[in-house]
Design a protein around this motif. Structure first.
Motif, PDB file in Angstrom:
ATOM      1  N   ARG A 271       0.803  -1.253  -0.056  1.00 32.75           N
ATOM      2  CA  ARG A 271       0.056  -0.029  -0.061  1.00 32.75           C
ATOM      3  C   ARG A 271       0.861   1.208  -0.019  1.00 32.75           C
ATOM      4  N   GLU A 272       0.685   2.150   0.851  1.00 38.97           N
ATOM      5  CA  GLU A 272       1.450   3.418   1.040  1.00 38.97           C
ATOM      6  C   GLU A 272       2.842   3.265   1.103  1.00 38.97           C
ATOM      7  N   VAL A 273       3.228   2.095   1.720  1.00 41.76           N
ATOM      8  CA  VAL A 273       4.644   1.989   1.783  1.00 41.76           C
ATOM      9  C   VAL A 273       5.495   2.210   0.729  1.00 41.76           C
ATOM     10  N   ALA A 274       4.876   1.709  -0.478  1.00 40.29           N
ATOM     11  CA  ALA A 274       5.461   1.714  -1.775  1.00 40.29           C
ATOM     12  C   ALA A 274       5.976   3.200  -2.131  1.00 40.29           C
ATOM     13  N   GLY A 275       4.997   4.232  -2.080  1.00 43.27           N
ATOM     14  CA  GLY A 275       5.376   5.390  -2.398  1.00 43.27           C
ATOM     15  C   GLY A 275       6.347   6.214  -1.364  1.00 43.27           C
ATOM     16  N   LEU A 276       6.027   5.920  -0.080  1.00 50.25           N
ATOM     17  CA  LEU A 276       6.966   6.410   0.890  1.00 50.25           C
ATOM     18  C   LEU A 276       8.497   6.204   0.752  1.00 50.25           C
ATOM     19  N   TRP A 277       8.712   4.688   0.339  1.00 52.91           N
ATOM     20  CA  TRP A 277      10.101   4.184   0.165  1.00 52.91           C
ATOM     21  C   TRP A 277      10.534   4.835  -0.930  1.00 52.91           C
TER      22      TRP A 277
END
Length: 361
Positions: A271-277
């Motif tokens: 989920r959101e981890v992809a963009g944050l990473w």
């Protein structure tokens, strides 16, 4: 990846890993910081950690994931000040209406009545004992535990009930509780996993900004082992082309510190981890970003992440197989390929309440 409008000024997020505080997937509106012309120091300063309290109604969380070695867990806190940019638990903050980015690191939730509720749940006649996992979502030994002491109080409950527990942490505050953990270990009731993602202090500081340094975590391994607590060294997550070249050295350091077994998990970006990473990677390692993400996608069939059972932890394909082979050879060479001893469930009993008459039989 997030565009520049959502980024928080670098000075305000000093000591944090995420670049944005964009709201989670359940919110109707986005959130962007905009200068309004007023110079108010308390609004423009460095982001501080805030903690609110939650009165939990239940703390034993039952899970049915077939690729996990436990069926129940407990989390004394929501959010984690350690701020590991890759943390797969970040999306859980969206359920609170908060950002999986900077809010996850700065707006924490403590559950002070967790020990009381835990004792009540373990005392229920319908309860059937199995090992309880702690540290699977957020770290129970993150900095606020030093003042709150919720994890220690939960351990006191588990010791009184002789309930088996498996703990995962990066926090060296675990050393404070070795009096309890040592007692439980002597009865076969506890095992610990300590995560060391990299031995490079600089990389760790950028990627895990408020975690203890890698060398300090290895000291915690030694302290646990000295107290009789079995420790698994966790080389997790392994990040392609960034930290995975260190895999063997991390395992060797864990062995030298006294760990009796080892494990690893590849980088997961749900989920959101992809963009944050990817935002973090572009800011800190732009020269390696394409290579890192190329390997990540290769392990998930061209996608950034796949949640498929028995696939999500290790990935598939040539690169994933290579890392798996390296791990198997290293643990075999180091004698870390043994399975940690099974935790005992036969000692469990509900302790008498104050004032209750003890049974004669």
């Amino acid at each position: 990846m997030d565009d520049e409008r959502h980024r928080v000024e670098q000075e305000r997020r000093r000591g944090r890993a995420a670049l944005t505080a964009e709201v989670g997937r359940f919110e109707r509106f986005s959130r962007v910081e905009v200068a309004d012309g007023w110079d108010i120091p308390e609004e423009n300063g460095v982001l501080r950690t805030t903690v609110r309290e939650e009165r939990a109604r239940s703390v034993v969380n039952y899970v049915a994931s077939p690729d996990l070695p436990f069926d129940r867990s407990l989390n004394p806190y929501r959010g984690c000040e350690h701020g590991c940019i890759y943390c797969f638990a970040r999306p859980s903050h969206a359920y609170l209406g908060l950002s999986p980015g900077l809010d996850f690191e700065t707006q924490l939730v403590a559950r002070p009545n967790a020990p009381e509720v835990l004792a009540k749940e373990l005392s229920a006649k319908r309860y059937r004992v199995q090992p309880l996992a702690i540290g699977t979502n957020t770290d129970p030994y993150q900095p606020i535990e030093r003042d709150r002491g919720i994890m220690r109080a939960c351990l006191e409950v588990l010791r009184a009930f002789r309930h088996p527990v498996a703990i995962v942490t990066k926090g060296v505050l675990i050393e404070r509780d070795l009096d309890i953990l040592g007692d439980m270990a002597a009865q076969g009731l506890v095992r610990v996993g300590i995560s060391v993602t990299t031995l490079d202090a600089g990389l760790a500081r950028r990627m895990e900004p408020r975690c203890p340094a890698p060398a300090r975590r290895l000291q915690a391994v030694r302290a646990c082992v000295a107290a009789g607590v079995p420790v698994r060294i966790m080389a997790s997550p392994m990040i392609p082309a960034l930290s995975d070249p260190e895999l063997e050295k991390i395992l060797e350091a864990g062995k030298d510190a006294g760990a009796c077994s080892a494990s690893y998990i590849m980088l997961r970006l749900p989920r959101e981890v992809a963009g944050l990473w990817q935002d973090w990677l572009a800011e800190h390692y732009p020269d390696r970003a394409a290579r890192v993400m190329g390997h990540v996608k290769a392990m998930h069939g061209g996608d950034v992440y796949s949640a498929k059972w028995f696939h999500r932890m290790k990935g598939e394909g040539v690169y994933a197989d290579l890392v798996a082979q390296r791990f198997r050879r290293a643990v075999r060479r180091l004698g870390l390929d043994s399975v940690q001893p099974r935790l005992r469930c036969d000692l469990f009993r509900v302790p008498p309440r104050p004032g209750e008459q003890l049974s004669l039989f």
